[in-house]
Write an enzyme that holds these catalytic residues in place. Sequence first.
Site, PDB file in Angstrom:
ATOM      1  N   VAL A 125       4.980  -9.931   2.335  1.00 35.30           N
ATOM      2  CA  VAL A 125       3.846 -10.869   2.329  1.00 35.30           C
ATOM      3  C   VAL A 125       4.213 -12.261   1.820  1.00 35.30           C
ATOM      4  O   VAL A 125       3.382 -13.164   1.863  1.00 35.30           O
ATOM      5  CB  VAL A 125       2.651 -10.302   1.521  1.00 35.30           C
ATOM      6  N   ALA A 145      -0.109 -16.325 -12.423  1.00 34.78           N
ATOM      7  CA  ALA A 145      -0.380 -15.911 -11.035  1.00 34.78           C
ATOM      8  C   ALA A 145      -1.735 -15.214 -10.936  1.00 34.78           C
ATOM      9  O   ALA A 145      -2.521 -15.470 -10.018  1.00 34.78           O
ATOM     10  CB  ALA A 145       0.731 -14.978 -10.548  1.00 34.78           C
ATOM     11  N   LYS A 146      -2.023 -14.340 -11.899  1.00 36.19           N
ATOM     12  CA  LYS A 146      -3.268 -13.572 -11.822  1.00 36.19           C
ATOM     13  C   LYS A 146      -4.496 -14.423 -12.173  1.00 36.19           C
ATOM     14  O   LYS A 146      -5.598 -14.168 -11.682  1.00 36.19           O
ATOM     15  CB  LYS A 146      -3.184 -12.334 -12.727  1.00 36.19           C
ATOM     16  N   ALA A 187       0.802  -1.235   0.000  1.00 35.13           N
ATOM     17  CA  ALA A 187       0.000   0.000   0.000  1.00 35.13           C
ATOM     18  C   ALA A 187       0.831   1.280   0.000  1.00 35.13           C
ATOM     19  O   ALA A 187       0.289   2.366   0.163  1.00 35.13           O
ATOM     20  CB  ALA A 187      -0.947  -0.012   1.192  1.00 35.13           C
ATOM     21  N   TYR A 206       3.252 -13.899 -14.751  1.00 37.10           N
ATOM     22  CA  TYR A 206       2.264 -12.965 -14.179  1.00 37.10           C
ATOM     23  C   TYR A 206       0.839 -13.400 -14.540  1.00 37.10           C
ATOM     24  O   TYR A 206      -0.067 -13.379 -13.702  1.00 37.10           O
ATOM     25  CB  TYR A 206       2.577 -11.573 -14.725  1.00 37.10           C
ATOM     26  N   ALA A 207       0.653 -13.821 -15.801  1.00 37.59           N
ATOM     27  CA  ALA A 207      -0.680 -14.266 -16.238  1.00 37.59           C
ATOM     28  C   ALA A 207      -1.118 -15.485 -15.435  1.00 37.59           C
ATOM     29  O   ALA A 207      -2.282 -15.580 -15.010  1.00 37.59           O
ATOM     30  CB  ALA A 207      -0.658 -14.588 -17.728  1.00 37.59           C
TER      31      ALA A 207
HETATM   32  N1  NAD Z   1      -0.654  -1.114 -12.782  1.00 37.90           N
HETATM   33  C1  NAD Z   1      -1.405  -1.876 -13.541  1.00 37.90           C
HETATM   34  O1  NAD Z   1      -1.633  -1.607 -14.729  1.00 37.90           O
HETATM   35  C2  NAD Z   1      -2.023  -3.137 -12.975  1.00 37.90           C
HETATM   36  C3  NAD Z   1      -2.923  -3.844 -13.789  1.00 37.90           C
HETATM   37  C4  NAD Z   1      -3.507  -5.001 -13.298  1.00 37.90           C
HETATM   38  C5  NAD Z   1      -3.203  -5.446 -12.030  1.00 37.90           C
HETATM   39  N2  NAD Z   1      -2.316  -4.756 -11.268  1.00 37.90           N
HETATM   40  C6  NAD Z   1      -2.030  -5.291  -9.936  1.00 37.90           C
HETATM   41  O2  NAD Z   1      -2.371  -4.330  -8.959  1.00 37.90           O
HETATM   42  C7  NAD Z   1      -1.492  -4.448  -7.841  1.00 37.90           C
HETATM   43  C8  NAD Z   1      -0.823  -3.103  -7.568  1.00 37.90           C
HETATM   44  O3  NAD Z   1      -0.135  -2.697  -8.737  1.00 37.90           O
HETATM   45  P1  NAD Z   1       0.590  -1.268  -8.865  1.00 37.90           P
HETATM   46  O4  NAD Z   1       0.599  -0.967 -10.301  1.00 37.90           O
HETATM   47  O5  NAD Z   1       0.021  -0.320  -7.897  1.00 37.90           O
HETATM   48  O6  NAD Z   1       2.077  -1.703  -8.446  1.00 37.90           O
HETATM   49  P2  NAD Z   1       3.286  -0.868  -7.805  1.00 37.90           P
HETATM   50  O7  NAD Z   1       4.521  -1.532  -8.281  1.00 37.90           O
HETATM   51  O8  NAD Z   1       3.122   0.588  -8.010  1.00 37.90           O
HETATM   52  O9  NAD Z   1       3.094  -1.155  -6.236  1.00 37.90           O
HETATM   53  C9  NAD Z   1       3.223  -2.444  -5.715  1.00 37.90           C
HETATM   54  C10 NAD Z   1       3.526  -2.341  -4.235  1.00 37.90           C
HETATM   55  O10 NAD Z   1       3.670  -3.677  -3.719  1.00 37.90           O
HETATM   56  C11 NAD Z   1       4.773  -3.682  -2.842  1.00 37.90           C
HETATM   57  N3  NAD Z   1       5.311  -5.049  -2.719  1.00 37.90           N
HETATM   58  C12 NAD Z   1       5.984  -5.763  -3.671  1.00 37.90           C
HETATM   59  N4  NAD Z   1       6.369  -6.938  -3.169  1.00 37.90           N
HETATM   60  C13 NAD Z   1       5.944  -6.973  -1.871  1.00 37.90           C
HETATM   61  C14 NAD Z   1       6.060  -7.926  -0.834  1.00 37.90           C
HETATM   62  N5  NAD Z   1       6.699  -9.095  -1.020  1.00 37.90           N
HETATM   63  N6  NAD Z   1       5.507  -7.647   0.371  1.00 37.90           N
HETATM   64  C15 NAD Z   1       4.864  -6.473   0.562  1.00 37.90           C
HETATM   65  N7  NAD Z   1       4.723  -5.528  -0.378  1.00 37.90           N
HETATM   66  C16 NAD Z   1       5.273  -5.783  -1.592  1.00 37.90           C
HETATM   67  C17 NAD Z   1       5.776  -2.721  -3.460  1.00 37.90           C
HETATM   68  O11 NAD Z   1       6.765  -2.303  -2.512  1.00 37.90           O
HETATM   69  C18 NAD Z   1       4.850  -1.598  -3.932  1.00 37.90           C
HETATM   70  O12 NAD Z   1       4.659  -0.634  -2.938  1.00 37.90           O
HETATM   71  C19 NAD Z   1      -0.515  -5.564  -8.192  1.00 37.90           C
HETATM   72  O13 NAD Z   1      -0.976  -6.793  -7.658  1.00 37.90           O
HETATM   73  C20 NAD Z   1      -0.573  -5.596  -9.687  1.00 37.90           C
HETATM   74  O14 NAD Z   1      -0.180  -6.840 -10.204  1.00 37.90           O
HETATM   75  C21 NAD Z   1      -1.727  -3.611 -11.702  1.00 37.90           C
END
Ligand code: NAD
Length: 252
Positions: free
Chosen positions: A64, A157-158, A14, A154-155
């Site tokens: 996590v 996992a999601k 977060a 990634y695909a």
């Molecule tokens: N940005 C996009 O286009 C998009 C699209 C689909 C899904 N998502 C998903 O949404 C979620 C957030 O994406 P985002 O774009 O905000 O990513 P981001 O990279 O901006 O933020 C991800 C956050 O997760 C934290 N993190 C990573 N590994 C961690 C761990 N082991 N323990 C605790 N925290 C950890 C990071 O430090 C970072 O603050 C992710 O699950 C991502 O896969 C993002």
Amino acid sequence: MNRFTGKVAVVTGAAQGIGAATARRLAAEGAAVAVLDLTAQAGQDVAAAIREEGGTARAYACDVTDGEAVEAVFAKVEQELGGLHILVNNAGITRDHLFFRMPKSDWDSVLTVNLTSAFQCAQAAQTYMTRQKYGKIVSLSSRSALGNRGQANYAAAKAGIQGLTATLAIELGPYNVNVNAVAPGYVATAMTAATAERTGHAPEEHQRLTAERTPLRRVAQPEEIAAVVAFLASDDASYVSGQTLYVNGGAR
Ligand SMILES: NC(=O)c1ccc[n+]([C@@H]2O[C@H](COP(=O)([O-])OP(=O)(O)OC[C@H]3O[C@@H](n4cnc5c(N)ncnc54)[C@H](O)[C@@H]3O)[C@@H](O)[C@H]2O)c1
């Protein structure tokens, strides 16, 4: 709207992006929010911004992927914030490669951070949720679950998040725990900026190219995903469970 008054929410990953926007949205509607990220420092700014706006939030360090750390921090959150009602499994990473040259280590790390961590966090959270017969679990899937070049890890996992969600909805439903997932398309965050750079584009150019093939003709902002997470975490979605909601501007 004050849909989360009296509720405690844990949002993983977060410190930035979608997780930060979700933490702010849940707090703005009354939740006490645990801002989890790899370090407590990383989440301090988000927690401080929430408190400045009159909300309640505290930053916690939690990787996590470490099951014991997850259990310990959830116990701490329950004690310090007074409960645990909402879990948002948001922490995620990408390690993109074409399949033929994807190292096993990048397969493992993406599966562990994006999928195994959601299993571990949900398992830790359900202890509190089933006991109190109330809980909401919302996990971040992705449009990439349908397949995306360079993202076999990634695909997978999601897509796994979607199966986990459907199954937890069946097992936890009798305890009044709703379990859902959100599958965003392209959201303007650090994650997509890194993808842009890796493919030789400036982030703005990458966003423009994506917008051109998106029916709404733009990419999403983190707040637009946070609004949908908040809906699924609220009692407005009280009879919604086991679903994955695509939030992708109309793209097929
Ligand atoms: N940005 C996009 O286009 C998009 C699209 C689909 C899904 N998502 C998903 O949404 C979620 C957030 O994406 P985002 O774009 O905000 O990513 P981001 O990279 O901006 O933020 C991800 C956050 O997760 C934290 N993190 C990573 N590994 C961690 C761990 N082991 N323990 C605790 N925290 C950890 C990071 O430090 C970072 O603050 C992710 O699950 C991502 O896969 C993002």
